[in-house]
Design an enzyme around this catalytic site. Structure first.
Site, PDB file in Angstrom:
ATOM      1  N   SER A 182       0.847  -1.186   0.000  1.00 39.50           N
ATOM      2  CA  SER A 182       0.000   0.000   0.000  1.00 39.50           C
ATOM      3  C   SER A 182       0.893   1.251   0.000  1.00 39.50           C
ATOM      4  CB  SER A 182      -0.946  -0.056   1.204  1.00 39.50           C
ATOM      5  OG  SER A 182      -2.060   0.768   1.023  1.00 39.50           O
ATOM      6  N   ASP A 456      -8.288  -6.118  -5.851  1.00 40.10           N
ATOM      7  CA  ASP A 456      -7.994  -4.969  -5.001  1.00 40.10           C
ATOM      8  C   ASP A 456      -8.412  -3.656  -5.653  1.00 40.10           C
ATOM      9  OD1 ASP A 456      -6.971  -3.213  -3.130  1.00 40.10           O
ATOM     10  OD2 ASP A 456      -4.900  -3.429  -3.795  1.00 40.10           O
ATOM     11  N   HIS A 484      -5.847  -6.874  -1.518  1.00 38.88           N
ATOM     12  CA  HIS A 484      -4.835  -5.874  -1.164  1.00 38.88           C
ATOM     13  C   HIS A 484      -3.582  -6.533  -0.567  1.00 38.88           C
ATOM     14  CE1 HIS A 484      -3.857  -1.684  -0.894  1.00 38.88           C
ATOM     15  NE2 HIS A 484      -3.687  -1.703   0.404  1.00 38.88           N
TER      16      HIS A 484
END
Length: 536
Positions: A182, A456, A484
């Site tokens: 991320s 995601d 994710h």
């Protein structure tokens, strides 16, 4: 950012502050600080150490102030000459990254590697100004990605110095591979790009590196992928697309409000009843957050780091939203989506659980306990990492049209609502900061592994597979069946074969980065035996 198109112009200003905080929470999904921070659980397989006297400002020699930066490491597998696997900590306590990045521990024995997690300044226990870190713009202004990367560069340099402050010296030729998911993935890639003499290669999982101004990403990409994930799992698109207007319709009448405040599907917190359509918007935001979070964490096995969730939570949620046709009452539509939201908020069916739908009153039940650093990511979104994302509704997604004429005006309103008391103005942000600091063009980069999960929603903000350049060691991978940064998590027997295969390829890429062996044309279709697959 997210409002039903039929009432956008009436509702936009009333809900902009709520939306700004909601979109910031989307990026804080995994890395929350416990509500009782003194009780933070440190994983048993790591040791906590501190870098003493880290420079507060790496880019001027006139400011000599310092702070202490927290580090967690594991040297169980390290042997002299082995590499350093370095996690570029992101928006939360560093201990939470260790839990969510088990793949580093799986690879370390193969490479005789040390594992180091560095905490991002202004998050977790690394507070440069103590409890005054978020007191004013003068303090929080030192929270930037470039300062954090300079922290990491200085830390690694210190670790290779003789007689360093840690009492443990790594060989000056020890190679470094950075890891991150991320925002941590963004940092990992940028670390390789900005400090190639320190970092040999980077694995950036689910990093929305170009989801900024002029990055070429449709602002509606996040919600388009969220919607696709639900429809592909059997949800009736009509139900999701029309439930939001159903909430507004019900919240506009006495009988509708009576039902919303007293039904068998969900129980509202007494502090946040439905009194008007503004409260209806709060209910929409609350349910939507659950829908989006489940798309991000649509993992094949049960998890509990956000809320206790079943394996494949989107599939479970779609079990409540798969009725066919379009003949539904407003109550039918809200019931379906509310039951799906309960998969996220109350999967264990706690009879006393209530929906507190006003985040200003109750905080965020979706990522409760963010702690004192809860302003960290909103600040970064209001200074340098300004993401242009909004729903378009219609054919793009199942939400409501909210982009308006200028998305940055809406974002600006959110920043004023959060930081206006500190006298924030647009002079405190730069919508082109990422483009200027790091760029969107990979032509000058090398040794990057950029993974995106097909499931995601953040994958829309990353590079596409056609950006792969094997000659320079740039590998962009979209992994079917992956949410994710699932690829960075601890391998699990329930992982799809696509994720297992991606990890196997990545292990070979890292061999190449570290020059342990030449990298031939990859045998895409052949039988192989390898310790990774043997063990997992």
């Amino acid at each position: 950012m997210r409002r039903v198109f039929t009432v956008l112009f009436l509702a936009l200003f009333a809900v902009s502050a709520v939306e700004a905080s909601r979109r910031s929470r989307l990026f804080q999904k995994f890395y929350k600080k416990p509500a009782n921070y003194d009780a933070e659980v440190i994983p048993k397989n790591i040791e906590v150490v501190w870098y003493k006297n880290m420079r507060l400002d790496h880019f001027t020699w006139g400011d000599t102030r310092t702070f202490d930066l927290r580090i967690m490491w594991n040297n169980t597998f390290y042997q002299p000459g082995g590499p350093i696997f370095f996690y570029t900590g992101n928006e939360g306590a560093v201990s939470t990254f260790e839990v969510a990045t088990g793949m580093m521990f799986d690879l370390a024995p193969m490479f005789n590697a040390s594992i180091i997690f560095a905490e991002h300044r202004f998050y977790g226990a690394t507070q440069p100004f103590g409890n005054q870190s978020y007191a004013n713009l003068a303090n929080v202004g030192y929270l930037t990605s470039e300062q954090a990367l300079a922290d990491y560069a200085e830390l690694l340099t210190e670790l290779k110095r003789e007689n360093n402050q840690f009492g443990k010296t790594f060989h000056k030729d020890s190679q470094v591979i950075s890891f991150g998911g991320s925002y941590g993935g963004m940092l990992s890639a940028w670390f390789r790009q900005k400090y190639p003499h320190i970092v040999k290669g980077a694995w950036a999982g689910s990093a929305p590196l170009i989801y900024m101004h002029d990055g070429g990403v449709d602002p509606g990409a996040f919600d388009n992928i969220t919607s696709r994930t639900y429809v592909e799992n059997g949800c009736n698109r009509f139900i999701l697309a029309n439930a939001w207007n159903a909430v507004l319709n019900l919240s506009s009448t006495d009988s509708g409000r009576a039902w919303l405040n007293n039904n068998t599907v969900f129980k509202l917190d007494p502090r946040t009843p439905i009194r008007n359509q503004t409260d209806g918007w709060n209910l929409n935001a609350y349910m939507r957050e659950a829908i989006e979070y489940m798309a991000m964490v649509d993992y094949p096995y049960p998890t509990g780091f956000l809320e206790p969730l079943p394996g494949w939570p989107v599939t479970v949620a779609c079990g409540f939203m798969n009725a066919t046709g379009e003949s539904f009452s407003d109550q039918d539509l809200v019931t379906a989506v509310a039951n799906a939201a309960n998969v996220y908020y109350n999967y264990n069916k706690n009879a006393s659980f209530t929906w507190c739908i006003d985040f200003n009153i109750c905080g965020d039940q979706g990522t409760g306990g963010l702690g004192d650093d809860a302003l960290g990511w909103p600040w970064q979104e209001c200074s340098e990492i300004i993401m242009a994302m909004c729903a378009s509704g219609g054919a793009n997604d199942v939400f409501w049209s909210e982009c308006g004429d200028n998305i940055y005006d809406t974002l600006k309103q959110g920043c004023v609502s959060i930081f206006g008391s500190m006298n924030w103005t647009t002079a405190n942000w730069n919508i082109d900061a990422v483009k200027t600091l790091y760029g969107y063009d990979l032509s000058g980069s090398s040794n990057l592994i950029l993974t995106q999960g097909h499931l995601d929603p953040w994958s829309g903000g990353g590079y596409k597979v056609d950006q792969t350049n094997t000659a320079r060691g740039i590998y962009v991978m979209e992994i079917p069946g992956s949410a994710h940064h699932l690829d960075l998590r601890q391998p699990n027997t329930c992982d799809p074969n696509t994720v297992v295969n991606a990890r196997y390829q990545i292990q070979h890429f890292e061999d190449f980065f570290l020059q342990r062996k030449a990298f031939p044309a990859f045998p895409w279709c052949t039988i192989f035996k390898h310790p990774y697959l043997k063990n997992h």
